[in-house]
Motif scaffolding. Structure first.
Motif, short mmCIF file in Angstrom:
data_model
loop_
_atom_site.label_atom_id
_atom_site.label_comp_id
_atom_site.label_asym_id
_atom_site.label_seq_id
_atom_site.Cartn_x
_atom_site.Cartn_y
_atom_site.Cartn_z
N THR A 263 0.83 -1.20 0.00
CA THR A 263 0.00 0.00 0.00
C THR A 263 0.87 1.25 0.00
O THR A 263 1.76 1.39 0.82
N LYS A 264 0.61 2.15 -0.94
CA LYS A 264 1.37 3.39 -1.02
C LYS A 264 0.88 4.37 0.05
O LYS A 264 -0.30 4.41 0.38
N ARG A 265 1.83 5.19 0.55
CA ARG A 265 1.49 6.10 1.64
C ARG A 265 0.40 7.09 1.23
O ARG A 265 -0.43 7.49 2.04
N GLY A 266 0.39 7.50 -0.01
CA GLY A 266 -0.59 8.49 -0.44
C GLY A 266 -1.97 7.92 -0.71
O GLY A 266 -2.90 8.67 -0.98
N LEU A 267 -2.11 6.60 -0.64
CA LEU A 267 -3.37 5.96 -1.01
C LEU A 267 -4.54 6.46 -0.18
O LEU A 267 -5.62 6.76 -0.70
N THR A 268 -4.34 6.57 1.14
CA THR A 268 -5.44 6.96 2.02
C THR A 268 -6.00 8.33 1.64
O THR A 268 -7.22 8.50 1.52
N LYS A 269 -5.11 9.30 1.43
CA LYS A 269 -5.56 10.65 1.08
C LYS A 269 -6.27 10.67 -0.27
O LYS A 269 -7.29 11.33 -0.44
N VAL A 270 -5.73 9.96 -1.23
CA VAL A 270 -6.34 9.92 -2.55
C VAL A 270 -7.70 9.23 -2.49
O VAL A 270 -8.69 9.72 -3.06
N TYR A 271 -7.76 8.12 -1.79
CA TYR A 271 -9.02 7.37 -1.69
C TYR A 271 -10.08 8.19 -0.97
O TYR A 271 -11.25 8.19 -1.37
N GLU A 272 -9.68 8.91 0.09
CA GLU A 272 -10.64 9.76 0.82
C GLU A 272 -11.21 10.83 -0.10
O GLU A 272 -12.42 11.12 -0.07
N PHE A 273 -10.35 11.43 -0.90
CA PHE A 273 -10.82 12.46 -1.84
C PHE A 273 -11.79 11.88 -2.85
O PHE A 273 -12.85 12.46 -3.13
N LEU A 274 -11.45 10.72 -3.41
CA LEU A 274 -12.31 10.10 -4.41
C LEU A 274 -13.65 9.67 -3.81
O LEU A 274 -14.69 9.78 -4.47
N LYS A 275 -13.64 9.21 -2.58
CA LYS A 275 -14.89 8.83 -1.92
C LYS A 275 -15.77 10.06 -1.69
O LYS A 275 -16.99 9.99 -1.77
N THR A 276 -15.13 11.20 -1.41
CA THR A 276 -15.89 12.44 -1.27
C THR A 276 -16.54 12.80 -2.60
O THR A 276 -17.72 13.19 -2.65
N MET A 277 -15.79 12.65 -3.69
CA MET A 277 -16.35 12.90 -5.01
C MET A 277 -17.47 11.91 -5.34
O MET A 277 -18.43 12.25 -6.03
N GLU A 278 -17.33 10.69 -4.84
CA GLU A 278 -18.37 9.69 -5.06
C GLU A 278 -19.68 10.15 -4.43
O GLU A 278 -20.76 10.03 -5.03
N ASN A 279 -19.60 10.72 -3.24
CA ASN A 279 -20.80 11.20 -2.54
C ASN A 279 -21.38 12.44 -3.17
O ASN A 279 -22.60 12.62 -3.23
N ILE A 280 -20.49 13.31 -3.68
CA ILE A 280 -20.94 14.59 -4.24
C ILE A 280 -21.37 14.45 -5.70
O ILE A 280 -22.42 14.97 -6.11
N LYS A 281 -20.56 13.76 -6.49
CA LYS A 281 -20.75 13.72 -7.94
C LYS A 281 -21.39 12.43 -8.45
O LYS A 281 -21.78 12.35 -9.61
#
Length: 307
Positions: free
Chosen positions: A247-265
Protein backbone atom coordinates in the motif's frame (compact mmCIF):
# COMPACT_ATOMS: atom_id res chain seq x y z
CA UNK A 1 4.49 52.23 -38.98
CA UNK A 2 1.90 50.63 -41.22
CA UNK A 3 4.63 49.40 -43.54
CA UNK A 4 6.47 47.87 -40.58
CA UNK A 5 3.34 46.07 -39.37
CA UNK A 6 2.66 44.80 -42.88
CA UNK A 7 6.18 43.46 -43.18
CA UNK A 8 5.94 41.85 -39.74
CA UNK A 9 2.69 40.08 -40.59
CA UNK A 10 4.12 39.00 -43.92
CA UNK A 11 7.22 37.63 -42.18
CA UNK A 12 5.13 35.72 -39.64
CA UNK A 13 2.96 34.20 -42.37
CA UNK A 14 6.01 33.05 -44.31
CA UNK A 15 7.53 31.65 -41.12
CA UNK A 16 4.35 29.71 -40.34
CA UNK A 17 4.29 28.27 -43.86
CA UNK A 18 7.93 27.24 -43.61
CA UNK A 19 7.16 25.47 -40.32
CA UNK A 20 3.75 23.97 -41.09
CA UNK A 21 4.44 22.56 -44.55
CA UNK A 22 7.25 20.16 -43.62
CA UNK A 23 5.68 19.00 -40.35
CA UNK A 24 2.36 18.45 -42.12
CA UNK A 25 4.11 16.36 -44.77
CA UNK A 26 5.95 14.17 -42.25
CA UNK A 27 2.77 13.74 -40.20
CA UNK A 28 0.81 12.67 -43.27
CA UNK A 29 3.48 10.10 -44.14
CA UNK A 30 3.31 8.61 -40.64
CA UNK A 31 -0.51 8.67 -40.41
CA UNK A 32 -0.78 6.84 -43.72
CA UNK A 33 0.85 3.80 -42.13
CA UNK A 34 -2.56 3.00 -40.68
CA UNK A 35 -2.42 2.75 -36.89
CA UNK A 36 -4.89 1.00 -34.61
CA UNK A 37 -5.38 2.02 -30.96
CA UNK A 38 -3.57 -1.19 -29.97
CA UNK A 39 -0.55 -0.45 -32.18
CA UNK A 40 0.59 2.94 -30.91
CA UNK A 41 1.08 5.05 -27.80
CA UNK A 42 -0.29 8.01 -29.75
CA UNK A 43 -3.86 9.20 -29.21
CA UNK A 44 -4.22 11.02 -32.53
CA UNK A 45 -2.86 8.51 -35.03
CA UNK A 46 -5.89 6.24 -34.59
CA UNK A 47 -8.57 8.67 -33.40
CA UNK A 48 -11.47 9.36 -35.75
CA UNK A 49 -14.56 11.54 -35.47
CA UNK A 50 -18.12 10.70 -34.42
CA UNK A 51 -17.32 7.25 -33.03
CA UNK A 52 -19.26 5.62 -30.22
CA UNK A 53 -17.49 3.62 -27.52
CA UNK A 54 -18.61 1.64 -24.50
CA UNK A 55 -15.49 2.19 -22.39
CA UNK A 56 -12.57 4.65 -22.42
CA UNK A 57 -9.36 4.20 -20.46
CA UNK A 58 -7.55 7.23 -19.08
CA UNK A 59 -4.38 7.45 -16.99
CA UNK A 60 -0.69 6.69 -17.32
CA UNK A 61 1.14 3.46 -18.20
CA UNK A 62 -1.09 1.22 -16.09
CA UNK A 63 -4.00 2.43 -18.22
CA UNK A 64 -2.19 2.10 -21.54
CA UNK A 65 -1.28 -1.47 -20.67
CA UNK A 66 -4.86 -2.51 -21.37
CA UNK A 67 -4.12 -1.87 -25.06
CA UNK A 68 -0.40 -2.61 -25.39
CA UNK A 69 0.96 -5.94 -26.67
CA UNK A 70 -2.33 -7.15 -28.14
CA UNK A 71 -4.18 -6.57 -24.86
CA UNK A 72 -6.68 -4.22 -26.50
CA UNK A 73 -8.42 -7.03 -28.39
CA UNK A 74 -8.24 -9.33 -25.36
CA UNK A 75 -9.94 -6.77 -23.10
CA UNK A 76 -12.61 -6.01 -25.70
CA UNK A 77 -13.28 -9.74 -26.06
CA UNK A 78 -13.56 -10.41 -22.33
CA UNK A 79 -15.80 -7.41 -21.67
CA UNK A 80 -17.66 -7.67 -24.97
CA UNK A 81 -17.37 -3.89 -25.22
CA UNK A 82 -15.85 -1.46 -27.71
CA UNK A 83 -13.03 0.40 -25.97
CA UNK A 84 -10.82 3.40 -26.66
CA UNK A 85 -7.59 3.92 -24.74
CA UNK A 86 -6.39 7.49 -24.15
CA UNK A 87 -3.86 6.58 -21.46
CA UNK A 88 -0.29 7.87 -21.77
CA UNK A 89 2.70 6.00 -20.36
CA UNK A 90 6.40 6.71 -20.28
CA UNK A 91 6.09 9.48 -17.65
CA UNK A 92 5.21 11.93 -20.45
CA UNK A 93 1.74 12.99 -19.31
CA UNK A 94 0.34 14.34 -16.07
CA UNK A 95 -3.25 14.58 -14.90
CA UNK A 96 -3.81 17.93 -16.59
CA UNK A 97 -2.83 16.80 -20.10
CA UNK A 98 -4.93 13.67 -19.61
CA UNK A 99 -7.85 16.03 -19.11
CA UNK A 100 -6.87 17.74 -22.36
CA UNK A 101 -6.84 14.44 -24.25
CA UNK A 102 -10.33 13.66 -22.97
CA UNK A 103 -11.53 17.13 -23.92
CA UNK A 104 -10.09 16.72 -27.42
CA UNK A 105 -11.73 13.30 -27.74
CA UNK A 106 -15.12 14.89 -27.03
CA UNK A 107 -14.37 17.85 -29.33
CA UNK A 108 -14.20 15.38 -32.24
CA UNK A 109 -17.83 14.49 -31.45
CA UNK A 110 -16.94 11.08 -30.07
CA UNK A 111 -19.04 9.56 -27.31
CA UNK A 112 -18.34 6.99 -24.60
CA UNK A 113 -20.64 5.47 -22.02
CA UNK A 114 -18.12 4.76 -19.30
CA UNK A 115 -14.66 6.06 -18.39
CA UNK A 116 -12.17 3.94 -16.44
CA UNK A 117 -9.64 6.33 -14.92
CA UNK A 118 -6.69 4.17 -13.83
CA UNK A 119 -5.11 6.23 -11.05
CA UNK A 120 -1.94 5.18 -9.18
CA UNK A 121 -2.00 7.32 -5.98
CA UNK A 122 1.54 8.65 -6.44
CA UNK A 123 0.50 10.41 -9.66
CA UNK A 124 -1.49 12.89 -7.57
CA UNK A 125 1.75 14.08 -5.95
CA UNK A 126 4.14 13.98 -8.90
CA UNK A 127 5.93 17.20 -9.81
CA UNK A 128 7.61 15.64 -12.84
CA UNK A 129 4.69 14.45 -15.00
CA UNK A 130 3.05 17.92 -15.25
CA UNK A 131 6.24 19.46 -16.68
CA UNK A 132 7.20 16.78 -19.21
CA UNK A 133 7.94 18.45 -22.54
CA UNK A 134 7.63 15.31 -24.69
CA UNK A 135 3.92 14.72 -24.02
CA UNK A 136 2.90 15.16 -27.67
CA UNK A 137 6.07 14.02 -29.44
CA UNK A 138 4.41 10.98 -31.03
CA UNK A 139 1.28 12.87 -32.02
CA UNK A 140 0.96 13.94 -35.67
CA UNK A 141 0.75 17.63 -36.40
CA UNK A 142 -2.87 18.72 -36.29
CA UNK A 143 -3.82 22.40 -36.35
CA UNK A 144 -7.07 21.90 -34.45
CA UNK A 145 -5.21 19.94 -31.76
CA UNK A 146 -2.52 22.61 -31.48
CA UNK A 147 -4.97 25.51 -31.45
CA UNK A 148 -7.09 23.88 -28.78
CA UNK A 149 -4.03 23.27 -26.64
CA UNK A 150 -2.78 26.86 -27.01
CA UNK A 151 -5.94 28.02 -25.25
CA UNK A 152 -5.87 25.22 -22.67
CA UNK A 153 -4.74 26.05 -19.13
CA UNK A 154 -1.51 24.10 -18.51
CA UNK A 155 1.99 24.13 -17.04
CA UNK A 156 5.09 24.26 -19.25
CA UNK A 157 2.82 24.78 -22.24
CA UNK A 158 5.31 26.41 -24.57
CA UNK A 159 8.07 23.93 -23.81
CA UNK A 160 5.62 21.17 -24.69
CA UNK A 161 4.47 22.88 -27.91
CA UNK A 162 8.06 23.50 -28.99
CA UNK A 163 8.91 19.83 -28.49
CA UNK A 164 5.73 18.78 -30.32
CA UNK A 165 6.60 20.82 -33.42
CA UNK A 166 10.32 20.03 -33.40
CA UNK A 167 9.74 16.29 -33.05
CA UNK A 168 7.95 16.20 -36.40
CA UNK A 169 11.22 17.04 -38.11
CA UNK A 170 13.25 14.30 -36.42
CA UNK A 171 14.34 11.18 -38.29
CA UNK A 172 12.84 8.81 -35.69
CA UNK A 173 9.39 10.32 -36.32
CA UNK A 174 9.49 9.29 -39.98
CA UNK A 175 10.34 5.73 -38.92
CA UNK A 176 7.55 5.54 -36.33
CA UNK A 177 5.45 2.48 -37.20
CA UNK A 178 2.64 0.33 -35.77
CA UNK A 179 3.61 -1.87 -32.80
CA UNK A 180 3.77 -5.55 -33.71
CA UNK A 181 4.43 -7.26 -30.35
CA UNK A 182 1.41 -9.44 -29.62
CA UNK A 183 1.98 -10.38 -25.99
CA UNK A 184 3.94 -9.24 -22.97
CA UNK A 185 5.26 -12.50 -21.50
CA UNK A 186 7.94 -11.18 -19.14
CA UNK A 187 7.32 -12.09 -15.50
CA UNK A 188 8.67 -11.09 -12.10
CA UNK A 189 10.52 -14.27 -11.10
CA UNK A 190 10.74 -13.27 -7.46
CA UNK A 191 10.33 -10.13 -5.40
CA UNK A 192 13.54 -8.39 -4.41
CA UNK A 193 12.27 -6.92 -1.15
CA UNK A 194 15.26 -4.59 -0.74
CA UNK A 195 14.70 -3.16 -4.22
CA UNK A 196 10.97 -2.96 -3.59
CA UNK A 197 11.58 -1.08 -0.35
CA UNK A 198 13.81 1.43 -2.14
CA UNK A 199 11.19 1.90 -4.86
CA UNK A 200 8.47 2.39 -2.26
CA UNK A 201 10.57 5.01 -0.49
CA UNK A 202 11.01 6.89 -3.77
CA UNK A 203 7.29 6.81 -4.43
CA UNK A 204 6.59 7.87 -0.84
CA UNK A 205 8.54 11.09 -1.33
CA UNK A 206 5.76 12.14 -3.73
CA UNK A 207 3.14 11.62 -1.04
CA UNK A 208 5.03 12.75 2.05
CA UNK A 209 3.09 16.01 2.05
CA UNK A 210 -0.51 14.97 1.35
CA UNK A 211 -1.73 18.57 1.62
CA UNK A 212 0.92 19.91 -0.74
CA UNK A 213 0.18 22.40 -3.50
CA UNK A 214 0.62 19.65 -6.11
CA UNK A 215 -1.99 17.45 -4.46
CA UNK A 216 -4.37 20.40 -4.29
CA UNK A 217 -3.82 21.14 -7.99
CA UNK A 218 -4.36 17.49 -8.85
CA UNK A 219 -7.66 17.43 -7.01
CA UNK A 220 -8.84 20.50 -8.90
CA UNK A 221 -7.95 18.91 -12.25
CA UNK A 222 -9.72 15.66 -11.34
CA UNK A 223 -12.84 17.62 -10.44
CA UNK A 224 -12.71 19.27 -13.88
CA UNK A 225 -12.28 15.82 -15.45
CA UNK A 226 -15.29 14.50 -13.57
CA UNK A 227 -17.43 17.47 -14.61
CA UNK A 228 -16.32 17.14 -18.24
CA UNK A 229 -17.19 13.45 -18.38
CA UNK A 230 -20.54 13.92 -16.68
CA UNK A 231 -21.42 16.81 -19.02
CA UNK A 232 -21.03 14.34 -21.89
CA UNK A 233 -23.17 11.75 -20.12
CA UNK A 234 -20.19 9.51 -19.41
CA UNK A 235 -20.15 7.52 -16.20
CA UNK A 236 -16.70 7.88 -14.61
CA UNK A 237 -15.03 5.21 -12.49
CA UNK A 238 -11.71 5.67 -10.70
CA UNK A 239 -9.64 2.52 -10.35
CA UNK A 240 -6.57 2.30 -8.15
CA UNK A 241 -4.55 -0.36 -10.00
CA UNK A 242 -2.83 -3.42 -8.48
CA UNK A 243 0.87 -3.53 -7.64
CA UNK A 244 3.44 -5.70 -5.83
CA UNK A 245 4.94 -2.95 -3.67
CA UNK A 246 2.32 -2.84 -0.93
CA UNK A 247 0.00 0.00 0.00
CA UNK A 248 1.37 3.39 -1.02
CA UNK A 249 1.49 6.10 1.64
CA UNK A 250 -0.59 8.49 -0.44
CA UNK A 251 -3.37 5.96 -1.01
CA UNK A 252 -5.44 6.96 2.02
CA UNK A 253 -5.56 10.65 1.08
CA UNK A 254 -6.34 9.92 -2.55
CA UNK A 255 -9.02 7.37 -1.69
CA UNK A 256 -10.64 9.76 0.82
CA UNK A 257 -10.82 12.46 -1.84
CA UNK A 258 -12.31 10.10 -4.41
CA UNK A 259 -14.89 8.83 -1.92
CA UNK A 260 -15.89 12.44 -1.27
CA UNK A 261 -16.35 12.90 -5.01
CA UNK A 262 -18.37 9.69 -5.06
CA UNK A 263 -20.80 11.20 -2.54
CA UNK A 264 -20.94 14.59 -4.24
CA UNK A 265 -20.75 13.72 -7.94
CA UNK A 266 -22.04 10.14 -8.04
CA UNK A 267 -18.85 8.67 -9.48
CA UNK A 268 -17.55 5.22 -8.53
CA UNK A 269 -14.26 4.30 -6.85
CA UNK A 270 -12.56 0.90 -6.67
CA UNK A 271 -9.37 0.24 -4.72
CA UNK A 272 -7.78 -2.75 -6.46
CA UNK A 273 -4.26 -1.94 -5.21
CA UNK A 274 -3.88 -5.30 -3.47
CA UNK A 275 -6.13 -7.38 -5.70
CA UNK A 276 -3.38 -9.16 -7.67
CA UNK A 277 -0.43 -10.39 -5.60
CA UNK A 278 0.97 -13.16 -7.82
CA UNK A 279 4.33 -12.01 -9.30
CA UNK A 280 3.69 -14.17 -12.38
CA UNK A 281 1.04 -11.65 -13.46
CA UNK A 282 3.54 -8.75 -13.58
CA UNK A 283 6.45 -7.76 -15.81
CA UNK A 284 7.66 -5.37 -13.11
CA UNK A 285 6.44 -4.46 -9.64
CA UNK A 286 3.58 -2.24 -10.79
CA UNK A 287 2.73 -3.25 -14.38
CA UNK A 288 0.66 -6.28 -15.32
CA UNK A 289 1.88 -8.50 -18.14
CA UNK A 290 -0.61 -9.83 -20.69
CA UNK A 291 -1.69 -12.76 -18.50
CA UNK A 292 -2.11 -10.28 -15.65
CA UNK A 293 -4.28 -8.02 -17.78
CA UNK A 294 -6.43 -11.00 -18.72
CA UNK A 295 -6.72 -12.12 -15.08
CA UNK A 296 -7.54 -8.62 -13.81
CA UNK A 297 -10.07 -7.96 -16.56
CA UNK A 298 -11.85 -11.28 -16.05
CA UNK A 299 -11.95 -11.09 -12.26
CA UNK A 300 -12.37 -7.37 -11.59
CA UNK A 301 -13.16 -5.15 -14.55
CA UNK A 302 -15.78 -7.58 -15.80
CA UNK A 303 -17.70 -7.07 -12.56
CA UNK A 304 -18.00 -3.31 -13.09
CA UNK A 305 -21.36 -2.67 -14.67
CA UNK A 306 -22.81 0.30 -16.50
CA UNK A 307 -26.00 1.57 -14.88
Amino acid sequence: MKRFLFQLVKYLIILMILICVPISVTSTLVKNKGFLNSETESNLLFLKEKNEYDIAFLGISQARNFSRHGNHDRVEGILNKKIVNLGQGGAVCGINEQLFYLDYFYSKKNTVKQLYYILPPQLMFSDTHPFATNTFDIEPFDMSFLTRYIFFDSENKYGRIHSYLRSKLEKKWLYYAPETKKKQTQVVEEIDYLSAKKKTLVDDTWSSRPDSDRFKKSKQVLMKTIDLALSHKTEIIFIIPPNLLGTKRGLTKVYEFLKTMENIKGIKVYDFSQSVLNPEYYYDYHHLNSDGVIYFTENYLKNIRIK
